[in-house]
Design a protein around this motif. Structure first.
Motif, PDB file in Angstrom:
ATOM      1  N   TYR A  70       0.863  -1.183   0.000  1.00  0.00           N
ATOM      2  CA  TYR A  70       0.000   0.000   0.000  1.00  0.00           C
ATOM      3  C   TYR A  70       0.901   1.235   0.000  1.00  0.00           C
ATOM      4  O   TYR A  70       1.770   1.377   0.870  1.00  0.00           O
ATOM      5  N   TYR A 125       1.150   5.391   0.269  1.00  0.00           N
ATOM      6  CA  TYR A 125       0.436   6.545   0.810  1.00  0.00           C
ATOM      7  C   TYR A 125       1.214   7.823   0.496  1.00  0.00           C
ATOM      8  O   TYR A 125       2.458   7.826   0.509  1.00  0.00           O
ATOM      9  N   LYS A 126       0.497   8.898   0.256  1.00  0.00           N
ATOM     10  CA  LYS A 126       1.131  10.201   0.063  1.00  0.00           C
ATOM     11  C   LYS A 126       1.597  10.748   1.404  1.00  0.00           C
ATOM     12  O   LYS A 126       0.991  10.500   2.432  1.00  0.00           O
ATOM     13  N   CYS A 172       1.165  10.422   7.090  1.00  0.00           N
ATOM     14  CA  CYS A 172       0.950   9.560   5.926  1.00  0.00           C
ATOM     15  C   CYS A 172      -0.550   9.338   5.771  1.00  0.00           C
ATOM     16  O   CYS A 172      -1.190   8.781   6.670  1.00  0.00           O
ATOM     17  N   SER A 173      -1.087   9.773   4.661  1.00  0.00           N
ATOM     18  CA  SER A 173      -2.517   9.611   4.419  1.00  0.00           C
ATOM     19  C   SER A 173      -2.738   9.469   2.925  1.00  0.00           C
ATOM     20  O   SER A 173      -1.781   9.460   2.137  1.00  0.00           O
ATOM     21  N   ASP A 174      -3.985   9.378   2.526  1.00  0.00           N
ATOM     22  CA  ASP A 174      -4.349   9.318   1.103  1.00  0.00           C
ATOM     23  C   ASP A 174      -3.697   8.131   0.393  1.00  0.00           C
ATOM     24  O   ASP A 174      -2.716   8.267  -0.335  1.00  0.00           O
ATOM     25  N   LEU A 175      -4.252   6.958   0.628  1.00  0.00           N
ATOM     26  CA  LEU A 175      -3.838   5.767  -0.114  1.00  0.00           C
ATOM     27  C   LEU A 175      -4.097   5.998  -1.596  1.00  0.00           C
ATOM     28  O   LEU A 175      -5.196   6.327  -2.000  1.00  0.00           O
ATOM     29  N   GLU A 206      -2.274   0.390  -4.558  1.00  0.00           N
ATOM     30  CA  GLU A 206      -2.060  -0.852  -3.826  1.00  0.00           C
ATOM     31  C   GLU A 206      -1.826  -1.988  -4.812  1.00  0.00           C
ATOM     32  O   GLU A 206      -2.373  -2.001  -5.914  1.00  0.00           O
ATOM     33  N   CYS A 250       5.104   7.017   1.800  1.00  0.00           N
ATOM     34  CA  CYS A 250       4.935   6.058   2.881  1.00  0.00           C
ATOM     35  C   CYS A 250       4.427   4.751   2.269  1.00  0.00           C
ATOM     36  O   CYS A 250       3.765   4.766   1.233  1.00  0.00           O
ATOM     37  N   GLN A 274       3.222   0.450   3.218  1.00  0.00           N
ATOM     38  CA  GLN A 274       3.040  -0.715   4.082  1.00  0.00           C
ATOM     39  C   GLN A 274       3.222  -1.944   3.210  1.00  0.00           C
ATOM     40  O   GLN A 274       2.515  -2.132   2.219  1.00  0.00           O
ATOM     41  N   PHE A 294       6.806   4.359   7.746  1.00  0.00           N
ATOM     42  CA  PHE A 294       5.994   5.523   8.098  1.00  0.00           C
ATOM     43  C   PHE A 294       6.760   6.577   8.898  1.00  0.00           C
ATOM     44  O   PHE A 294       6.193   7.614   9.221  1.00  0.00           O
ATOM     45  N   TYR A 336      10.336   6.114   5.794  1.00  0.00           N
ATOM     46  CA  TYR A 336       9.569   6.189   4.547  1.00  0.00           C
ATOM     47  C   TYR A 336      10.493   5.984   3.341  1.00  0.00           C
ATOM     48  O   TYR A 336      11.724   6.054   3.453  1.00  0.00           O
TER      49      TYR A 336
END
Length: 215
Positions: free
Chosen positions: A57, A59-60, A71-74, A77, A97, A99, A123, A146
């Motif tokens: 995944y 993330y921005k 870290c948000s906005d996936l 993926e 970021c 996962q 992260f 990150y």
């Protein structure tokens, strides 16, 4: 009712299968990437005989200041079945970021089964390049820096380490269910082979180690 239950089981199994993309299909879709762009390169060592699954995944990163970010906005993926050496193109000179989960669990009826998992959460600012775990207690969950593509591409090398440590909980459960089925009155005793047909006569834990390099 039995037919309905069978349908639900088949549907769940089908959903699980189609949720992971075949490695060759992914490779063909991304075979024309720009070689001049930054890349996330993933290498996998000693996974040839294991049903490896890869989840990623991206993330921005939202910078609040020069030192703070979240870290948000996936935005992307990937779910790939039995990945081999993999190149993921990165658009623009950026930082992300991520996962990354790598896992397998063999299914060998009445034999020894093996499992392993690594959850890698990228992260924060902890330097993954300096991680050096040598003990038998190599963690399954790790958090570190990150992905920084501002200067170079990044390579992550995953190694499957065969520890053969007995998964006591799962093995105990298998023998417990088998014993309870045998001592119970029929027809329950006919269910005795089922636990070992699913999980084998024992389950062992292996370990997935990794190294991160700038390239």
């Amino acid at each position: 009712m039995k037919n309905k239950n069978k349908f639900l089981i088949i549907a769940l199994l089908s959903f699980s299968c189609v949720s992971y993309q075949n490695f060759n299909d992914y490779n063909n879709e991304n075979s024309k990437y720009n070689s001049n762009s930054k890349q996330l390169v993933l290498n996998f060592n000693n996974f040839e005989n294991y049903p490896l699954l890869l989840d990623i995944y991206f993330y921005k990163m939202n910078w609040k200041s020069d030192t703070e970010f979240d870290c948000s906005d996936l935005f992307q993926e990937l779910h790939i079945n039995q990945p081999k050496d993999l190149i993921i193109p990165i658009v623009g000179d950026t930082s992300l970021c991520a996962q990354i989960t790598l896992k397998y669990n063999t299914l060998r009826p009445f034999q020894k089964n093996e499992s392993a998992i690594l959850n890698l959460n990228l992260f924060n600012r902890k330097d993954c390049l300096k991680l050096d775990y040598k003990s038998d207690l190599y963690p399954q969950n790790l958090e570190c820096k990150y992905l920084d593509f501002s200067k170079n591409s990044t390579k992550i090398i995953f190694n499957n380490i065969i520890y053969q440590k007995i998964d006591i909980d799962k093995t105990f459960l298998t023998y417990g269910l088998t014993f309870l089925s045998l001592v119970a009155q029929t027809p329950t005793s006919y269910l005795a082979p089922i636990p070992m047909s699913i999980s084998g006569y024992k389950t062992v834990k292996n370990s997935i180690h990794f190294v991160i390099e700038e390239i």
